[in-house]
Design a protein around this motif. Structure first.
Motif, PDB file in Angstrom:
ATOM      1  N   ARG A 130       0.838  -1.202   0.000  1.00  0.00           N
ATOM      2  CA  ARG A 130       0.000   0.000   0.000  1.00  0.00           C
ATOM      3  C   ARG A 130       0.873   1.252   0.000  1.00  0.00           C
ATOM      4  O   ARG A 130       0.500   2.273  -0.546  1.00  0.00           O
ATOM      5  CB  ARG A 130      -0.921   0.001   1.220  1.00  0.00           C
ATOM      6  N   CYS A 134      -1.083   3.051  -2.596  1.00  0.00           N
ATOM      7  CA  CYS A 134      -2.307   3.715  -2.123  1.00  0.00           C
ATOM      8  C   CYS A 134      -2.396   5.129  -2.684  1.00  0.00           C
ATOM      9  O   CYS A 134      -1.417   5.874  -2.684  1.00  0.00           O
ATOM     10  CB  CYS A 134      -2.314   3.765  -0.587  1.00  0.00           C
ATOM     11  N   ILE A 135      -3.593   5.498  -3.183  1.00  0.00           N
ATOM     12  CA  ILE A 135      -3.769   6.846  -3.722  1.00  0.00           C
ATOM     13  C   ILE A 135      -4.823   7.621  -2.923  1.00  0.00           C
ATOM     14  O   ILE A 135      -5.239   8.705  -3.333  1.00  0.00           O
ATOM     15  CB  ILE A 135      -4.164   6.808  -5.225  1.00  0.00           C
ATOM     16  N   HIS A 136      -5.246   7.051  -1.790  1.00  0.00           N
ATOM     17  CA  HIS A 136      -6.221   7.754  -0.955  1.00  0.00           C
ATOM     18  C   HIS A 136      -5.537   8.927  -0.263  1.00  0.00           C
ATOM     19  O   HIS A 136      -4.430   8.773   0.268  1.00  0.00           O
ATOM     20  CB  HIS A 136      -6.793   6.785   0.090  1.00  0.00           C
ATOM     21  N   CYS A 155     -12.379   0.288   3.683  1.00  0.00           N
ATOM     22  CA  CYS A 155     -12.973  -0.650   2.716  1.00  0.00           C
ATOM     23  C   CYS A 155     -14.184  -1.363   3.325  1.00  0.00           C
ATOM     24  O   CYS A 155     -15.181  -1.588   2.658  1.00  0.00           O
ATOM     25  CB  CYS A 155     -11.939  -1.671   2.243  1.00  0.00           C
ATOM     26  N   CYS A 160     -13.873   4.063   0.769  1.00  0.00           N
ATOM     27  CA  CYS A 160     -12.792   4.472  -0.131  1.00  0.00           C
ATOM     28  C   CYS A 160     -13.334   4.403  -1.554  1.00  0.00           C
ATOM     29  O   CYS A 160     -13.607   3.317  -2.080  1.00  0.00           O
ATOM     30  CB  CYS A 160     -11.565   3.579   0.007  1.00  0.00           C
ATOM     31  N   HIS A 162     -11.898   4.798  -4.271  1.00  0.00           N
ATOM     32  CA  HIS A 162     -10.993   4.118  -5.207  1.00  0.00           C
ATOM     33  C   HIS A 162     -11.241   2.612  -5.169  1.00  0.00           C
ATOM     34  O   HIS A 162     -11.195   1.942  -6.191  1.00  0.00           O
ATOM     35  CB  HIS A 162      -9.530   4.406  -4.832  1.00  0.00           C
ATOM     36  N   ASN A 163     -11.498   2.097  -3.980  1.00  0.00           N
ATOM     37  CA  ASN A 163     -11.766   0.668  -3.855  1.00  0.00           C
ATOM     38  C   ASN A 163     -13.141   0.324  -4.435  1.00  0.00           C
ATOM     39  O   ASN A 163     -13.315  -0.726  -5.070  1.00  0.00           O
ATOM     40  CB  ASN A 163     -11.694   0.259  -2.384  1.00  0.00           C
ATOM     41  N   CYS A 196      -8.408   1.788  -7.305  1.00  0.00           N
ATOM     42  CA  CYS A 196      -7.257   1.605  -6.404  1.00  0.00           C
ATOM     43  C   CYS A 196      -6.208   0.675  -7.046  1.00  0.00           C
ATOM     44  O   CYS A 196      -6.507  -0.491  -7.327  1.00  0.00           O
ATOM     45  CB  CYS A 196      -7.751   0.997  -5.092  1.00  0.00           C
ATOM     46  N   TYR A 198      -3.683  -0.791  -5.706  1.00  0.00           N
ATOM     47  CA  TYR A 198      -3.344  -1.916  -4.832  1.00  0.00           C
ATOM     48  C   TYR A 198      -4.334  -3.069  -5.056  1.00  0.00           C
ATOM     49  O   TYR A 198      -3.950  -4.219  -5.233  1.00  0.00           O
ATOM     50  CB  TYR A 198      -3.378  -1.440  -3.376  1.00  0.00           C
ATOM     51  N   TYR A 199      -5.628  -2.738  -5.061  1.00  0.00           N
ATOM     52  CA  TYR A 199      -6.618  -3.803  -5.229  1.00  0.00           C
ATOM     53  C   TYR A 199      -6.721  -4.273  -6.679  1.00  0.00           C
ATOM     54  O   TYR A 199      -7.109  -5.416  -6.932  1.00  0.00           O
ATOM     55  CB  TYR A 199      -7.969  -3.388  -4.637  1.00  0.00           C
TER      56      TYR A 199
HETATM   57  S1  SF4 Z   1      -8.501   0.828  -1.060  1.00  0.00           S
HETATM   58 FE1  SF4 Z   1      -6.625   1.472  -2.094  1.00  0.00          FE
HETATM   59  S2  SF4 Z   1      -6.732   3.676  -2.271  1.00  0.00           S
HETATM   60 FE2  SF4 Z   1      -8.263   3.041  -0.749  1.00  0.00          FE
HETATM   61  S3  SF4 Z   1      -7.226   3.206   1.184  1.00  0.00           S
HETATM   62 FE3  SF4 Z   1      -6.952   1.098   0.508  1.00  0.00          FE
HETATM   63  S4  SF4 Z   1      -5.006   1.060  -0.613  1.00  0.00           S
HETATM   64 FE4  SF4 Z   1      -5.632   3.203  -0.393  1.00  0.00          FE
END
Ligand code: SF4
Length: 422
Positions: A130, A134-136, A155, A160, A162-163, A196, A198-199
């Motif tokens: 992450r 991670c882009i949050h 999540c 989130c 992005h997720n 996201c 990562y996911y």
């Molecule tokens: S789902 Fe992705 S963008 Fe959102 S907090 Fe987790 S790692 Fe970060």
């Protein structure tokens, strides 16, 4: 590109191969065909990575074509008996999956660059942390377990954005992974299109021909458990630069406990007592998970542990002292922490983490503040997991129990190291 027939396998190689490269690929193919482990060495600059990629992918292709997602570009027929994986809608491979591990991400980036130079286009994915992906806007500023907890929390609550769009993105972009890409490419996709990274990488990894990952994803049990969908019993594991492996295994199996961490955990146990009492008063709940008594016991145990560490006598401040790994059981049994009682303790720490996550949820917009102290409690849980895993003490003979005085702050630090030898 030249094609070399080695052990009955046609290997596409991007250049005219040297004799030592042919020999290296011959040994790779020998171990793959015989299903054996191989420890292969070759001098620096002899193109080991390219040899490994070309020979392994050539061998893999003898089973059938590589997976393709999307419009079917270039890959040939799908293998029969394949299934659809969730979001990516790419068939799961019935053939061996190659997992290519290297120590750092920059080494992996180099390997992926070499893959681009070959004629092979396996369906691929690359795993990263992450911290890299991670882009949050808030979670991306956290680090380590605090960041993981922040992400899990958001999540779980679907907070989130992005997720939330990963599944949709994967459905409409299932050609992702047909061409070699790197973590930076995924982060760019996340930044420009929103899902996201990562996911996305996690989803992709469920259905690939080759997966690139740093060592710790395979060695750290927590990371490994999180990799669902990888057919470990039908996989080829390649550890590039494997001379680093021993120290990484020892690190993953060791822990270091500083009294300051125990002190923060005591404060968190106290917070749990208050949160439980409050929860019970407003919800009138008798839920055992929220019984303040459990957290009072946890707090008392942690206080006893803190006291015991502070009472350790160190004759040599420079060297500290070392005992056999089995000493940890003696040390903890004086606090009544045994194989039996540790289970309850691990359970209590698990529910304490949940309680604290909920308790913190109103503190910031994202609800991720103060997770670093939650993760300290989890360090204690991980420590107990290592010590009491399997319910026996057999693994302790590979360990050493070391106490030394921390140079940064006052207080003894207790370290338990894994060792390669009994
Ligand atoms: S789902 Fe992705 S963008 Fe959102 S907090 Fe987790 S790692 Fe970060």
């Amino acid at each position: 590109m030249p094609v070399y027939r080695i052990r009955g396998v046609d290997v596409d190689f991007p250049f005219d191969a040297y004799d030592c490269q042919i020999t290296y690929m011959d040994r790779v193919l020998q171990s793959l065909q015989q299903g054996n482990n191989a420890l292969l060495e070759s001098p620096t600059g002899t193109g080991k990575t390219l040899c490994l990629l070309c020979s392994t992918l050539a061998w893999r292709r003898t089973f059938g074509e590589f997976l393709r997602g999307g419009g079917g570009g270039g890959g040939g027929s799908q293998p029969s008996g394949s299934q659809q994986s969730g979001a990516s809608a790419t068939p799961l491979s019935p053939y061996p999956v190659i997992i290519y591990a290297s120590r750092t991400h920059s080494q992996l980036r180099q390997v992926i660059k070499e893959l681009k130079a070959t004629s092979y286009r396996p369906k691929m994915a690359v795993l990263g942390s992450r911290e890299q992906m991670c882009i949050h806007e808030e979670v991306s500023k956290l680090r380590g377990k605090a960041q993981n907890n922040g992400c899990h929390f958001l999540c779980k609550k679907r907070r989130c954005r992005h997720n939330n769009i990963v599944t949709e993105y994967m459905k409409s972009n299932n050609e992702l992974g047909n061409e070699p890409f790197d973590i930076e490419d995924l982060v760019n996709i996340g930044r420009t299109k929103g899902p996201c990274p990562y996911y996305i990488s996690r989803e992709l990894s469920k259905s690939v021909d080759i997966l690139f990952a740093p060592y710790n994803y395979l060695i750290d049990p927590g990371n490994r458990r999180s990799l669902t969908g990888i057919p470990w019993d039908n996989a080829v594991l390649i550890f590039d630069e494997a001379h680093n492996l021993e120290s990484i295994c020892a690190d993953a199996a060791s822990f270091d406990l500083h009294p300051n961490s125990v002190t923060s955990c005591i404060a968190k146990a106290q917070e749990c007592i208050q949160l439980c009492s409050f929860k019970r008063s407003i919800e009138n709940s008798a839920d055992k998970q929220f019984d303040p008594e459990n957290y009072a016991i946890l707090k008392a145990l942690l206080m006893a542990l803190e006291k015991k560490i502070s009472e350790l006598v160190i004759a040599s401040k420079e060297l500290g002292y070392t005992k056999p790994g089995t000493y940890i059981y003696e040390f903890l049994s004086e606090l009544n922490i045994t194989s039996e009682t540790s289970k309850k303790l691990i359970e209590t720490i698990g529910s304490a983490s949940l309680l604290l996550e909920e308790g913190n949820s109103g503190e910031t917009k994202a609800g991720v503040k103060a997770k670093s102290t939650v993760s300290r409690l989890e360090t204690i849980r991980d420590m107990l997991d290592i010590i009491f895993r399997g319910g026996g003490q057999n693994h302790a003979k590979y360990y050493r129990f070391h106490v030394n005085e921390s140079r940064q702050t006052s207080g003894d630090s207790l370290q338990v190291f894994g060792s390669a030898q009994a």
